[in-house]
Design a protein around this motif. Sequence first.
Motif, PDB file in Angstrom:
ATOM      1  N   PHE A   1       0.825  -1.208   0.000  1.00 59.51           N
ATOM      2  CA  PHE A   1       0.000   0.000   0.000  1.00 59.51           C
ATOM      3  C   PHE A   1       0.862   1.264   0.000  1.00 59.51           C
ATOM      4  O   PHE A   1       0.453   2.299  -0.506  1.00 59.51           O
ATOM      5  N   ILE A   2       2.052   1.167   0.574  1.00 64.26           N
ATOM      6  CA  ILE A   2       2.935   2.336   0.639  1.00 64.26           C
ATOM      7  C   ILE A   2       3.694   2.542  -0.669  1.00 64.26           C
ATOM      8  O   ILE A   2       3.826   3.667  -1.166  1.00 64.26           O
ATOM      9  N   LEU A   3       4.188   1.444  -1.275  1.00 61.60           N
ATOM     10  CA  LEU A   3       5.131   1.548  -2.383  1.00 61.60           C
ATOM     11  C   LEU A   3       4.517   1.383  -3.766  1.00 61.60           C
ATOM     12  O   LEU A   3       5.177   1.712  -4.760  1.00 61.60           O
ATOM     13  N   THR A   4       3.309   0.841  -3.878  1.00 60.60           N
ATOM     14  CA  THR A   4       2.746   0.609  -5.202  1.00 60.60           C
ATOM     15  C   THR A   4       2.607   1.931  -5.959  1.00 60.60           C
ATOM     16  O   THR A   4       2.175   2.941  -5.397  1.00 60.60           O
ATOM     17  N   PRO A   5       2.986   1.957  -7.239  1.00 62.68           N
ATOM     18  CA  PRO A   5       2.968   3.222  -7.988  1.00 62.68           C
ATOM     19  C   PRO A   5       1.577   3.645  -8.425  1.00 62.68           C
ATOM     20  O   PRO A   5       1.407   4.771  -8.913  1.00 62.68           O
ATOM     21  N   ASP A   6       0.578   2.805  -8.286  1.00 64.02           N
ATOM     22  CA  ASP A   6      -0.768   3.148  -8.742  1.00 64.02           C
ATOM     23  C   ASP A   6      -1.482   4.081  -7.769  1.00 64.02           C
ATOM     24  O   ASP A   6      -1.943   5.146  -8.140  1.00 64.02           O
ATOM     25  N   ALA A   7      -1.592   3.646  -6.521  1.00 64.74           N
ATOM     26  CA  ALA A   7      -2.304   4.468  -5.538  1.00 64.74           C
ATOM     27  C   ALA A   7      -1.663   4.355  -4.158  1.00 64.74           C
ATOM     28  O   ALA A   7      -2.336   4.501  -3.134  1.00 64.74           O
ATOM     29  N   GLY A   8      -0.364   4.100  -4.133  1.00 60.39           N
ATOM     30  CA  GLY A   8       0.335   3.957  -2.865  1.00 60.39           C
ATOM     31  C   GLY A   8       0.569   5.296  -2.176  1.00 60.39           C
ATOM     32  O   GLY A   8       0.420   6.372  -2.779  1.00 60.39           O
TER      33      GLY A   8
ATOM     34  N   GLU B   1       1.060   8.905  -3.949  1.00 63.24           N
ATOM     35  CA  GLU B   1       0.136  10.006  -3.703  1.00 63.24           C
ATOM     36  C   GLU B   1       0.883  11.266  -3.270  1.00 63.24           C
ATOM     37  O   GLU B   1       0.557  12.385  -3.694  1.00 63.24           O
ATOM     38  N   ILE B   2       1.889  11.099  -2.433  1.00 61.15           N
ATOM     39  CA  ILE B   2       2.674  12.253  -1.980  1.00 61.15           C
ATOM     40  C   ILE B   2       3.433  12.877  -3.150  1.00 61.15           C
ATOM     41  O   ILE B   2       3.478  14.105  -3.305  1.00 61.15           O
ATOM     42  N   LEU B   3       4.031  12.019  -3.993  1.00 65.32           N
ATOM     43  CA  LEU B   3       4.768  12.531  -5.144  1.00 65.32           C
ATOM     44  C   LEU B   3       3.844  13.232  -6.133  1.00 65.32           C
ATOM     45  O   LEU B   3       4.189  14.287  -6.682  1.00 65.32           O
ATOM     46  N   GLU B   4       2.681  12.643  -6.376  1.00 63.72           N
ATOM     47  CA  GLU B   4       1.738  13.271  -7.293  1.00 63.72           C
ATOM     48  C   GLU B   4       1.228  14.609  -6.745  1.00 63.72           C
ATOM     49  O   GLU B   4       1.007  15.563  -7.498  1.00 63.72           O
ATOM     50  N   ALA B   5       1.034  14.679  -5.439  1.00 68.31           N
ATOM     51  CA  ALA B   5       0.590  15.936  -4.839  1.00 68.31           C
ATOM     52  C   ALA B   5       1.639  17.031  -4.980  1.00 68.31           C
ATOM     53  O   ALA B   5       1.305  18.220  -5.029  1.00 68.31           O
ATOM     54  N   SER B   6       2.912  16.627  -5.039  1.00 65.75           N
ATOM     55  CA  SER B   6       3.994  17.603  -5.214  1.00 65.75           C
ATOM     56  C   SER B   6       4.369  17.805  -6.674  1.00 65.75           C
ATOM     57  O   SER B   6       5.368  18.461  -6.975  1.00 65.75           O
ATOM     58  N   GLY B   7       3.590  17.193  -7.587  1.00 64.55           N
ATOM     59  CA  GLY B   7       3.817  17.388  -9.009  1.00 64.55           C
ATOM     60  C   GLY B   7       4.871  16.490  -9.616  1.00 64.55           C
ATOM     61  O   GLY B   7       5.367  16.775 -10.706  1.00 64.55           O
ATOM     62  N   ARG B   8       5.200  15.392  -8.948  1.00 62.15           N
ATOM     63  CA  ARG B   8       6.230  14.478  -9.450  1.00 62.15           C
ATOM     64  C   ARG B   8       5.595  13.157  -9.868  1.00 62.15           C
ATOM     65  O   ARG B   8       4.525  12.782  -9.383  1.00 62.15           O
ATOM     66  N   ALA B   9       6.288  12.452 -10.752  1.00 59.06           N
ATOM     67  CA  ALA B   9       5.780  11.164 -11.231  1.00 59.06           C
ATOM     68  C   ALA B   9       6.019  10.085 -10.183  1.00 59.06           C
ATOM     69  O   ALA B   9       7.024  10.115  -9.454  1.00 59.06           O
ATOM     70  N   PRO B  10       5.096   9.114 -10.053  1.00 54.82           N
ATOM     71  CA  PRO B  10       5.295   8.010  -9.092  1.00 54.82           C
ATOM     72  C   PRO B  10       6.545   7.205  -9.423  1.00 54.82           C
ATOM     73  O   PRO B  10       6.966   7.104 -10.580  1.00 54.82           O
ATOM     74  N   ILE B  11       7.145   6.638  -8.410  1.00 50.45           N
ATOM     75  CA  ILE B  11       8.354   5.826  -8.574  1.00 50.45           C
ATOM     76  C   ILE B  11       7.962   4.349  -8.525  1.00 50.45           C
ATOM     77  O   ILE B  11       7.335   3.911  -7.553  1.00 50.45           O
TER      78      ILE B  11
END
Length: 290
Positions: A124-131, A135-145
């Motif tokens: 749940f923390i690391l999955t790039p779909d909805a982890g 979510e934190i990276l997307e909120a800051s404008g960055r692509a998921p890892i």
Amino acid sequence: MADARARRLAGIAFVAPFLTLYVVILVCPLLMGIGISLHRADLFGARTFVGFDNYARLLVDPVFHQAIGNTLLLTLMIVPALTAITLGLALALNRGTVAAAWLRGLFFSSSVLSVTIVTLIWRFILTPDAGLVAEILEASGRAPIPFLSDPDLTIPALAITTIWWSIGLPMMLFLAGLQQIPQDIYEAAALDKAGAWTRFRRITLPSLRRTLILVVMLQTAAQLQLFGQAQLLTAGGPSGASRPMVLFIYEVAFVRWELGYASAAAEILFMLVLAATLLQYWAVRPREDQ
């Protein structure tokens, strides 16, 4: 003579149950595994003696070489970091306050979770779909890892997961060791105006030598046998980039049904764990004797 013989027989009677269980549970399976590793065998009981052919195959098997490399890399990433983190936590929480007791329980709580729960949490923390991280990276404008699908990130992801899961026991061992150090030594050092670093280097660390050795040996043996996190979090992928030796053995035995080949790999893993344990023991033995 009669008393000495009676005491000897009483001692044998006391240790006999343990020795019997030890032989049945550990020694006999080890010998049976060595025997199976010399055969071409499957799960249905068919066996053909092939000598050391299984070991020869392992020596040239690139998948097995990759599994060994992954296992050693995971061990090198986990054991030093886990030892340093848990020692730091033990030093910070070696106090009689309510907050320290609550924090000790909090950090230890992860150790009582099953590997299934741990891997679900970190998925749940690391999955790039909805982890959580995504979510934190997307909120800051960055692509998921893609922690769980990038060959360069799966091993670090497994290492972080394992460190989080394994903090409890080493921390408690270090806490127990710290509480055995006489406080008058620290008081004498304070009278000599020794600083915190000097006290740690000259008093704490030497006093914790045996505990430190125990933690490193236990964690090295444990991480060389890492299995559940890799199977449930990454399934050994992508392309075997996170497949450790135990997962390789599992796949060979229960997916490919090559029981003899898997037993040979298991014996090599056993020798690797034994060699690592003996090496650490011999490395510290001269200092202990002094």
